[in-house]
Design an enzyme around this catalytic site. Structure first.
Site, PDB file in Angstrom:
ATOM      1  N   HIS A 102       0.732  -1.179  -0.071  1.00 52.77           N
ATOM      2  CA  HIS A 102      -0.012  -0.161  -0.004  1.00 52.77           C
ATOM      3  C   HIS A 102       0.818   1.328   0.066  1.00 52.77           C
ATOM      4  O   HIS A 102       0.441   2.452  -0.202  1.00 52.77           O
ATOM      5  CB  HIS A 102      -0.984   0.087   1.208  1.00 52.77           C
ATOM      6  CG  HIS A 102      -2.130   0.917   0.981  1.00 52.77           C
ATOM      7  ND1 HIS A 102      -2.145   1.839   0.174  1.00 52.77           N
ATOM      8  CD2 HIS A 102      -3.506   0.615   1.570  1.00 52.77           C
ATOM      9  CE1 HIS A 102      -3.477   2.348   0.186  1.00 52.77           C
ATOM     10  NE2 HIS A 102      -3.973   1.461   1.032  1.00 52.77           N
ATOM     11  N   TYR A 129     -14.666   5.841   8.493  1.00 57.12           N
ATOM     12  CA  TYR A 129     -13.570   6.155   7.539  1.00 57.12           C
ATOM     13  C   TYR A 129     -13.782   5.736   6.179  1.00 57.12           C
ATOM     14  O   TYR A 129     -14.461   4.692   5.683  1.00 57.12           O
ATOM     15  CB  TYR A 129     -12.218   5.524   7.744  1.00 57.12           C
ATOM     16  CG  TYR A 129     -11.214   5.930   6.709  1.00 57.12           C
ATOM     17  CD1 TYR A 129     -10.197   6.995   7.189  1.00 57.12           C
ATOM     18  CD2 TYR A 129     -11.030   5.218   5.755  1.00 57.12           C
ATOM     19  CE1 TYR A 129      -9.247   7.175   6.184  1.00 57.12           C
ATOM     20  CE2 TYR A 129     -10.062   5.558   4.684  1.00 57.12           C
ATOM     21  CZ  TYR A 129      -9.257   6.569   5.211  1.00 57.12           C
ATOM     22  OH  TYR A 129      -7.934   6.883   4.376  1.00 57.12           O
ATOM     23  N   THR A 178      -4.908  10.584  -0.495  1.00 60.34           N
ATOM     24  CA  THR A 178      -6.565  10.341  -0.341  1.00 60.34           C
ATOM     25  C   THR A 178      -6.616  11.381   0.954  1.00 60.34           C
ATOM     26  O   THR A 178      -5.734  12.067   1.606  1.00 60.34           O
ATOM     27  CB  THR A 178      -6.716   8.924   0.411  1.00 60.34           C
ATOM     28  OG1 THR A 178      -5.825   8.960   1.498  1.00 60.34           O
ATOM     29  CG2 THR A 178      -6.216   7.975  -0.578  1.00 60.34           C
TER      30      THR A 178
END
Length: 692
Positions: A393, A509, A522
């Protein structure tokens, strides 16, 4: 005792008689061709750099301006309003290249034309900046476009000119997975599927290197930053005791492969030529047919990347910093990406709901040692030809790997194809050298560390409950009839489902992209709003009319859509709070408020999976060419991780994760609540009940 040292193109042995050098012709050939390929790529990048430097101008437009100036001069029209004559008088007198009047006149017109061209580029760039800074279009209702937005969007300037420019385990906690097409299968031949897919991946990388991939457009209007794509290939996360670093190489000509506890190095090129799908199929079949056993400590070696980062960093320094272990590890870390050949078969059977969850579990963590979790991504191949990805990630967010995956699956299905027996088209070259086994010398102490990391990873994997399902009653087609965005519809349904599941609200979230800004990643959309809680409480009371509930729902949906737009346009709060926290740490200033806000657990972490970022085919003509999206592990020990993909007009895929060790959560139970919440909200709008 002689000590052997191996480098890229030569091997030498130190003996009492001296040093014995042995050159490898094949290795030298690869070095030479790699240099040629590197220079080709460098020249392409230089060319693109020049074009970017004069963008939105071009050499052609420069010549057009010069020709217009010279042509007008021959017609006795001075479009420079006397500037050409002024430039001509300023040129140095005397001998040399300026001695004839004709040469001096042409040079003056060229200088004037270049000045006009550069000035035009400057003003055009400033205009583009102003246009890109306008975000008002995001806050307008569908079908209600303001005059300002109509003027702003009068042309397709953005499409025409803007191109690509520029300490806990990763497994489950950070890495995520992506699924294959689930309703169709192109071939059952494992090696053949890999041949086509990997060939398509390197084709994509070539386009990326040549900067030929156009940016994704937000709502089809504004281009989003493509910076994250730069590290898609040839990238590895290197463990550190305090912090990890990302190692990105400009090129790599091989992939690292794992099969039955053995590691292989497979070249992607023969000379300067990319191997064709049939050649890659042959090479992978050679690995599948290789009967050699794993070396001591080799089988579970990748568990080091699945366990604690500190332990992996210490082991890497102690056991992999020299000799054959260093060379073998570099072959993995310097590979374009990692390929895992599994002996098990997984796929989605619509008649067996559990099959999708088992498939997801295999992609999320495998057996904890058959994935290299540090690589930018691992391509996972099952025995039945089904594929998937496990992605790290840190280097990029999920939409980036999704862009690659859409290109690869589309190329595999509609451009490369297979024979009737499921093999790659064409005849392979049997003279190709087979893939090479990586050689290890793993001592007992290192094997103990590997086993310890494996036990940590296995405990983590065994604790993950994953429930994946396809919601068939409806998709975005019916949701749009409710006059709301599909994402807001699902997010409010998640709030209702969570309250029914836990009897309370929680910090929620939702990831929102900020790629309309340079190098944006993001921002957080806090989906649990006062409007959504008001709707949920009214639904739970059961005494409100449908009209009242619809009104409350529309208010909640409108609030959610506005918050999402604010997040996308840089007006969210969480990244700002995080930056303030970093500044407070740097200045040594204690902030109880920031410490409390940033330590609150996200017990419901959600993300929508994008699709159709590129149009490789018409989904209406090929409705079964659907991927099921992907998923991730729960962020909080007593929370849920939910990803969903609104896959067309009539279906939605959900991936729900939780932990068995929490008595408060149950992924399947929550999934059932999500189903009911979606149906209950749809019923408020009295839509046709073909789904009931």
């Amino acid at each position: 005792m002689a000590e052997a040292h191996q480098a890229v193109a030569f091997q030498f042995t130190v003996t009492p008689d001296g040093v014995d050098f042995r050159l490898s012709r094949e290795a030298l050939k690869h070095v030479y061709l790699s240099g040629i390929n590197s220079w080709k790529k460098r020249l392409i990048r230089i060319k693109n750099g020049i074009l970017r430097g004069v963008y939105p101008g071009s050499p052609t437009s420069w010549l057009v301006v010069i020709m217009a100036t010279v042509g007008s001069s021959f017609c006795n029209v001075d479009i420079s309003l006397g500037l050409v004559s002024c430039i001509q008088r300023c040129l140095p007198q005397g001998c040399g290249p300026y001695q004839t009047p004709q040469t001096r006149a042409l040079l003056s017109m060229a200088i004037f034309s270049t000045g006009v061209w550069v000035t035009g580029i400057f003003f055009f760039r400033q205009t583009l900046k102003l246009l890109l800074c306008y975000h008002g279009w995001m806050f307008e209702m569908h079908g209600k476009t303001s005059n300002l937005t109509r003027i702003w969007a009068v042309s397709d300037w953005w499409e025409e000119y803007i191109y690509l420019r520029g300490r806990s385990p990763l497994m489950v906690n950070s890495n995520y997975y992506v699924m294959d097409l689930v309703l169709i299968k192109n071939t059952d031949v494992q090696a053949a599927r890999l041949g086509n897919i990997i060939h398509a991946m390197i084709m994509y990388r070539r386009k990326l290197d040549r900067e030929e991939i156009k940016p994704v457009m937000a709502l089809g209007i504004v281009p989003m930053c493509s910076y994250q794509m730069e590290r898609m290939f040839n990238t590895t996360r290197i463990p550190g005791k305090d912090t990890d670093v990302l190692q990105h190489l400009s090129d790599s000509r091989h992939v690292a492969v794992y099969h039955k506890g053995r590691f292989f190095k497979l070249w992607l090129y023969e000379g300067a030529r990319l191997l064709k799908p049939q050649d890659l199929e042959m090479q992978f079949q050679r690995i599948l047919d290789d009967p050699s056993p794993p070396q001591p400590g080799e089988e579970k070696l990748a568990a080091l990347t699945a366990g604690g980062r500190v332990e992996w960093a210490q082991a890497r320094q102690a056991f992999f910093s020299s000799g054959k272990n260093k060379a073998a590890l570099e072959a993995i870390e310097r590979a374009a990406f990692f390929v895992a050949l599994d002996e098990e078969s997984y796929s989605y059977d619509p008649e067996d709901e559990a099959s999708l969850s088992l498939y997801g579990k295999a992609l999320l963590h495998g057996n904890c040692y058959n994935r290299w979790f540090d690589k930018s991504f691992t391509l996972i191949s099952f025995k039945n030809g089904q594929l998937g990805l496990n992605a790290e990630h840190a280097w990029a967010d999920a939409p980036i790997i999704g862009h690659l995956w859409e290109f690869v699956l589309g190329t595999d299905s509609f451009h490369l194809g297979y024979t009737e027996t499921g093999h790659c088209l064409g005849k392979p070259n049997p003279a190709l050298a087979p893939p090479t086994r990586l050689q290890w010398d793993i001592p007992k102490q290192c094997q103990a560390v590997i086993e310890s990391s494996y036990q940590v990873a296995k405990a983590l994997a065994d604790d993950v409950e994953l429930y994946c399902f396809q919601f068939l009653p409806f998709g975005k087609g019916l949701i749009k009839k409710c006059r709301t965005s599909p994402d807001a519809f699902v997010q409010i349904a998640l709030q209702l489902a969570h309250f029914r599941d836990r009897g309370k609200f929680c910090l929620t979230y939702e990831a929102s992209m900020t790629r309309m800004f340079r190098e944006g990643r993001t921002e957080t959309v806090r989906s649990c709003t006062s409007e959504s809680t008001a709707f949920v409480q009214a639904m739970m009371e059961g005494s409100h009319t449908k009209a009242d509930l619809r009104d409350l729902f529309q208010k909640a949906a409108k609030k959610h859509q506005n918050m999402y737009r604010l997040a996308m346009t840089g007006a969210g709060i969480d990244r700002h709070l995080f930056c303030l926290y970093l500044v407070s740490k740097y200045l040594g200033v204690s902030s109880p408020f920031l410490a409390e806000v940033l330590s609150e657990p996200w017990r419901l972490s959600t993300s929508q999976i994008p699709q159709s970022q590129i149009r490789m085919f018409d989904p209406e003509q090929h409705p079964n060419h659907l991927g099921a999206g992907g998923g991730f592990g729960p962020v909080a020990d007593d929370g849920y991780g939910v990803s969903y993909m609104i896959a067309g007009e009539n279906t939605i895929f959900f991936h729900i994760s939780s932990k068995f060790s929490s008595s408060e959560t149950n992924a399947q139970r929550f999934g059932n609540h999500i189903r009911k919440a979606l149906l209950d909200i749809a019923d408020l709008f009295q839509v046709p009940k073909a789904y009931s």
